[in-house]
Scaffold this motif. Structure first.
Motif, PDB file in Angstrom:
ATOM      1  N   ALA A 120     -16.983 -14.680   4.288  1.00 39.93           N
ATOM      2  CA  ALA A 120     -18.015 -13.702   3.919  1.00 39.93           C
ATOM      3  C   ALA A 120     -17.840 -12.398   4.687  1.00 39.93           C
ATOM      4  CB  ALA A 120     -19.403 -14.287   4.165  1.00 39.93           C
ATOM      5  N   THR A 121     -17.640 -12.496   5.991  1.00 42.40           N
ATOM      6  CA  THR A 121     -17.430 -11.283   6.793  1.00 42.40           C
ATOM      7  C   THR A 121     -16.150 -10.588   6.371  1.00 42.40           C
ATOM      8  OG1 THR A 121     -18.617 -12.259   8.668  1.00 42.40           O
ATOM      9  CG2 THR A 121     -17.154 -10.406   9.144  1.00 42.40           C
ATOM     10  N   CYS A 122     -15.106 -11.364   6.121  1.00 38.99           N
ATOM     11  CA  CYS A 122     -13.843 -10.782   5.684  1.00 38.99           C
ATOM     12  C   CYS A 122     -14.028  -9.995   4.391  1.00 38.99           C
ATOM     13  CB  CYS A 122     -12.820 -11.889   5.476  1.00 38.99           C
ATOM     14  SG  CYS A 122     -11.185 -11.314   4.999  1.00 38.99           S
ATOM     15  N   ASP A 123     -14.749 -10.579   3.436  1.00 40.89           N
ATOM     16  CA  ASP A 123     -14.873  -9.949   2.125  1.00 40.89           C
ATOM     17  C   ASP A 123     -15.834  -8.768   2.132  1.00 40.89           C
ATOM     18  OD1 ASP A 123     -13.157 -11.957   1.467  1.00 40.89           O
ATOM     19  OD2 ASP A 123     -14.501 -12.982   0.086  1.00 40.89           O
ATOM     20  N   GLN A 124     -16.704  -8.681   3.123  1.00 39.99           N
ATOM     21  CA  GLN A 124     -17.588  -7.517   3.239  1.00 39.99           C
ATOM     22  C   GLN A 124     -16.892  -6.346   3.922  1.00 39.99           C
ATOM     23  OE1 GLN A 124     -20.170  -7.465   1.611  1.00 39.99           O
ATOM     24  NE2 GLN A 124     -21.496  -9.246   1.823  1.00 39.99           N
ATOM     25  N   LEU A 125     -15.764  -6.598   4.549  1.00 39.90           N
ATOM     26  CA  LEU A 125     -15.059  -5.549   5.298  1.00 39.90           C
ATOM     27  C   LEU A 125     -14.206  -4.737   4.320  1.00 39.90           C
ATOM     28  CD1 LEU A 125     -14.339  -4.334   8.071  1.00 39.90           C
ATOM     29  CD2 LEU A 125     -12.562  -6.077   8.285  1.00 39.90           C
ATOM     30  N   SER A 126     -14.742  -3.609   3.865  1.00 39.84           N
ATOM     31  CA  SER A 126     -14.043  -2.806   2.862  1.00 39.84           C
ATOM     32  C   SER A 126     -14.395  -1.332   3.056  1.00 39.84           C
ATOM     33  CB  SER A 126     -14.416  -3.275   1.447  1.00 39.84           C
ATOM     34  OG  SER A 126     -13.632  -2.618   0.480  1.00 39.84           O
ATOM     35  N   PRO A 127     -13.779  -0.692   4.062  1.00 44.81           N
ATOM     36  CA  PRO A 127     -14.122   0.706   4.364  1.00 44.81           C
ATOM     37  C   PRO A 127     -13.902   1.626   3.157  1.00 44.81           C
ATOM     38  CG  PRO A 127     -12.816  -0.251   6.128  1.00 44.81           C
ATOM     39  CD  PRO A 127     -12.787  -1.229   4.999  1.00 44.81           C
ATOM     40  N   ARG A 128     -14.921   2.379   2.815  1.00 41.80           N
ATOM     41  CA  ARG A 128     -14.816   3.259   1.646  1.00 41.80           C
ATOM     42  C   ARG A 128     -13.763   4.336   1.832  1.00 41.80           C
ATOM     43  NH1 ARG A 128     -20.997   4.768   0.676  1.00 41.80           N
ATOM     44  NH2 ARG A 128     -21.170   4.156   2.863  1.00 41.80           N
ATOM     45  N   VAL A 129     -13.529   4.743   3.065  1.00 40.28           N
ATOM     46  CA  VAL A 129     -12.549   5.805   3.307  1.00 40.28           C
ATOM     47  C   VAL A 129     -11.146   5.365   2.907  1.00 40.28           C
ATOM     48  CG1 VAL A 129     -12.025   5.193   5.714  1.00 40.28           C
ATOM     49  CG2 VAL A 129     -11.855   7.571   4.972  1.00 40.28           C
ATOM     50  N   PHE A 130     -10.884   4.064   2.876  1.00 41.08           N
ATOM     51  CA  PHE A 130      -9.563   3.583   2.471  1.00 41.08           C
ATOM     52  C   PHE A 130      -9.258   3.944   1.021  1.00 41.08           C
ATOM     53  CE2 PHE A 130      -9.266  -0.142   5.754  1.00 41.08           C
ATOM     54  CZ  PHE A 130      -9.190   0.796   6.771  1.00 41.08           C
ATOM     55  N   GLY A 131     -10.289   4.048   0.213  1.00 39.57           N
ATOM     56  CA  GLY A 131     -10.089   4.401  -1.178  1.00 39.57           C
ATOM     57  C   GLY A 131      -9.646   5.836  -1.379  1.00 39.57           C
ATOM     58  N   LYS A 132      -9.834   6.674  -0.378  1.00 42.36           N
ATOM     59  CA  LYS A 132      -9.438   8.081  -0.482  1.00 42.36           C
ATOM     60  C   LYS A 132      -7.978   8.305  -0.105  1.00 42.36           C
ATOM     61  CE  LYS A 132     -14.094   9.837   0.367  1.00 42.36           C
ATOM     62  NZ  LYS A 132     -14.954  10.715   1.219  1.00 42.36           N
ATOM     63  N   GLU A 133      -7.440   7.442   0.751  1.00 42.05           N
ATOM     64  CA  GLU A 133      -6.049   7.581   1.189  1.00 42.05           C
ATOM     65  C   GLU A 133      -5.371   6.209   1.223  1.00 42.05           C
ATOM     66  OE1 GLU A 133      -5.417  10.768   4.357  1.00 42.05           O
ATOM     67  OE2 GLU A 133      -7.424  10.023   4.874  1.00 42.05           O
ATOM     68  N   PRO A 134      -5.346   5.493   0.105  1.00 46.10           N
ATOM     69  CA  PRO A 134      -4.863   4.107   0.144  1.00 46.10           C
ATOM     70  C   PRO A 134      -3.395   3.969   0.530  1.00 46.10           C
ATOM     71  CG  PRO A 134      -5.206   4.841  -2.112  1.00 46.10           C
ATOM     72  CD  PRO A 134      -5.821   5.887  -1.226  1.00 46.10           C
ATOM     73  N   GLU A 135      -2.574   4.978   0.195  1.00 44.76           N
ATOM     74  CA  GLU A 135      -1.157   4.863   0.537  1.00 44.76           C
ATOM     75  C   GLU A 135      -0.949   4.736   2.041  1.00 44.76           C
ATOM     76  OE1 GLU A 135      -2.389   7.049  -1.567  1.00 44.76           O
ATOM     77  OE2 GLU A 135      -1.483   6.491  -3.490  1.00 44.76           O
ATOM     78  N   ARG A 136      -1.846   5.323   2.817  1.00 44.60           N
ATOM     79  CA  ARG A 136      -1.733   5.221   4.269  1.00 44.60           C
ATOM     80  C   ARG A 136      -1.996   3.800   4.762  1.00 44.60           C
ATOM     81  NH1 ARG A 136      -5.081   9.642   7.398  1.00 44.60           N
ATOM     82  NH2 ARG A 136      -3.869   8.709   9.102  1.00 44.60           N
ATOM     83  N   LEU A 137      -2.579   2.978   3.919  1.00 48.36           N
ATOM     84  CA  LEU A 137      -2.861   1.592   4.288  1.00 48.36           C
ATOM     85  C   LEU A 137      -1.625   0.699   4.264  1.00 48.36           C
ATOM     86  CD1 LEU A 137      -6.110   0.342   2.495  1.00 48.36           C
ATOM     87  CD2 LEU A 137      -5.678   0.442   4.948  1.00 48.36           C
ATOM     88  N   LEU A 138      -0.626   1.082   3.477  1.00 51.13           N
ATOM     89  CA  LEU A 138       0.463   0.153   3.185  1.00 51.13           C
ATOM     90  C   LEU A 138       1.179  -0.403   4.417  1.00 51.13           C
ATOM     91  CD1 LEU A 138       1.838   1.874  -0.016  1.00 51.13           C
ATOM     92  CD2 LEU A 138       0.659  -0.335   0.128  1.00 51.13           C
ATOM     93  N   PRO A 139       1.511   0.406   5.436  1.00 51.39           N
ATOM     94  CA  PRO A 139       2.159  -0.190   6.620  1.00 51.39           C
ATOM     95  C   PRO A 139       1.262  -1.204   7.326  1.00 51.39           C
ATOM     96  CG  PRO A 139       2.412   2.204   6.617  1.00 51.39           C
ATOM     97  CD  PRO A 139       1.414   1.882   5.558  1.00 51.39           C
ATOM     98  N   TYR A 140      -0.038  -0.949   7.311  1.00 54.75           N
ATOM     99  CA  TYR A 140      -0.970  -1.889   7.938  1.00 54.75           C
ATOM    100  C   TYR A 140      -1.061  -3.167   7.119  1.00 54.75           C
ATOM    101  CZ  TYR A 140      -2.329   2.217  10.614  1.00 54.75           C
ATOM    102  OH  TYR A 140      -2.316   3.330  11.426  1.00 54.75           O
ATOM    103  N   ILE A 141      -1.092  -3.034   5.799  1.00 51.92           N
ATOM    104  CA  ILE A 141      -1.138  -4.216   4.937  1.00 51.92           C
ATOM    105  C   ILE A 141       0.073  -5.105   5.186  1.00 51.92           C
ATOM    106  CG2 ILE A 141      -0.965  -4.981   2.538  1.00 51.92           C
ATOM    107  CD1 ILE A 141      -2.790  -2.607   1.800  1.00 51.92           C
ATOM    108  N   ASP A 142       1.249  -4.507   5.297  1.00 52.96           N
ATOM    109  CA  ASP A 142       2.449  -5.292   5.588  1.00 52.96           C
ATOM    110  C   ASP A 142       2.288  -6.073   6.899  1.00 52.96           C
ATOM    111  OD1 ASP A 142       3.690  -4.383   3.305  1.00 52.96           O
ATOM    112  OD2 ASP A 142       4.826  -2.811   4.321  1.00 52.96           O
TER     113      ASP A 142
END
Length: 229
Positions: A99-121
């Motif tokens: 539940a905590t995991c699925d609630q963790l969804s920062p809205r700012v990530f939607g503005k610059e999602p490509e910057r997330l990719l190294p972290y996702i890896d």
């Protein structure tokens, strides 16, 4: 506000019926650590405290499930990408339930999602149940529409885990891919790249979706792998 102040306010917002419900569906959290604060209340408090919760965000680990839920919502209020990532990375080691995991969804990530990719890896390779689940959730949230690339489901398919909550997230990811991009998702379901349990979960969840026509559901059911004896 101090962590003690926040904990006292959460306790004052307790709903015993909701606490009982949460204890039934989140079974790996000790019952005494669930206060029972409803989600709309936690969201409202996160908006109220977003500029005055720095000490609380740094005070990890928290003692209760509800504090962790609030922590997720507070990160969601952060508008700076670098700060949001830093807060997520500091918090992920302490996320201990779906539940905590699925609630963790920062809205700012939607503005610059490509910057997330190294972290996702990095998160996918972490070996930690809820960190992996979060990484897949971010791919599902931000990279199934116009940013889609076949390398993303390939990365999810390659995940191997004995953890139910990882495998359920993989299944959920591929079911969502089938609803949004059926022709792109089908080769992954027809092939052998996905482990058996998430493969079965993906088909089950896809067949529960109203977005997939009956004929396609019938075909997907023919692809279900039998469980090993």
């Amino acid at each position: 506000m101090t962590s003690d102040d926040i904990r006292a306010r959460l306790t004052a917002e307790r709903d015993e019926a909701y606490a009982a419900f949460q204890r039934r569906i989140i079974t790996n959290i000790p019952p005494e650590k669930i206060i029972g604060v409803r989600t709309p209340t936690l969201r409202r408090l996160a908006k109220e405290w977003k500029n005055d919760a720095g000490d609380f965000l740094a005070d990890l680990p928290h003692g209760t499930f509800d504090e962790n839920q609030l922590h997720s919502f507070l990160i969601g209020e952060v508008r700076d990408f670098d700060r949001a990532v830093a807060l997520v990375e500091a918090f992920l080691p302490f996320v201990d339930n779906w539940a905590t995991c699925d609630q963790l969804s920062p809205r700012v990530f939607g503005k610059e999602p490509e910057r997330l990719l190294p972290y996702i890896d990095k998160w996918l390779a972490s070996g930690e149940t809820y960190t992996i689940r979060f990484a897949i959730e971010m791919l599902q949230t931000h990279f199934l529409d116009e940013r889609y690339d076949a390398k993303y489901p390939a990365a999810v398919a390659a995940v191997r885990s004995g953890e139910y909550y990882v495998n359920m997230m993989i299944g959920w990811y591929f079911a969502t891919l089938l609803t949004k991009r059926y022709e792109d998702g089908l080769p992954f379901i027809e092939g052998s790249g996905i482990a058996d349990e998430p493969h079965r979960l993906a088909i089950r969840k896809a067949c529960e979706s109203r977005a997939i026509p009956a004929g396609r559901k019938a075909y997907l059911r023919t692809l279900i792998r039998k469980k090993a004896e």
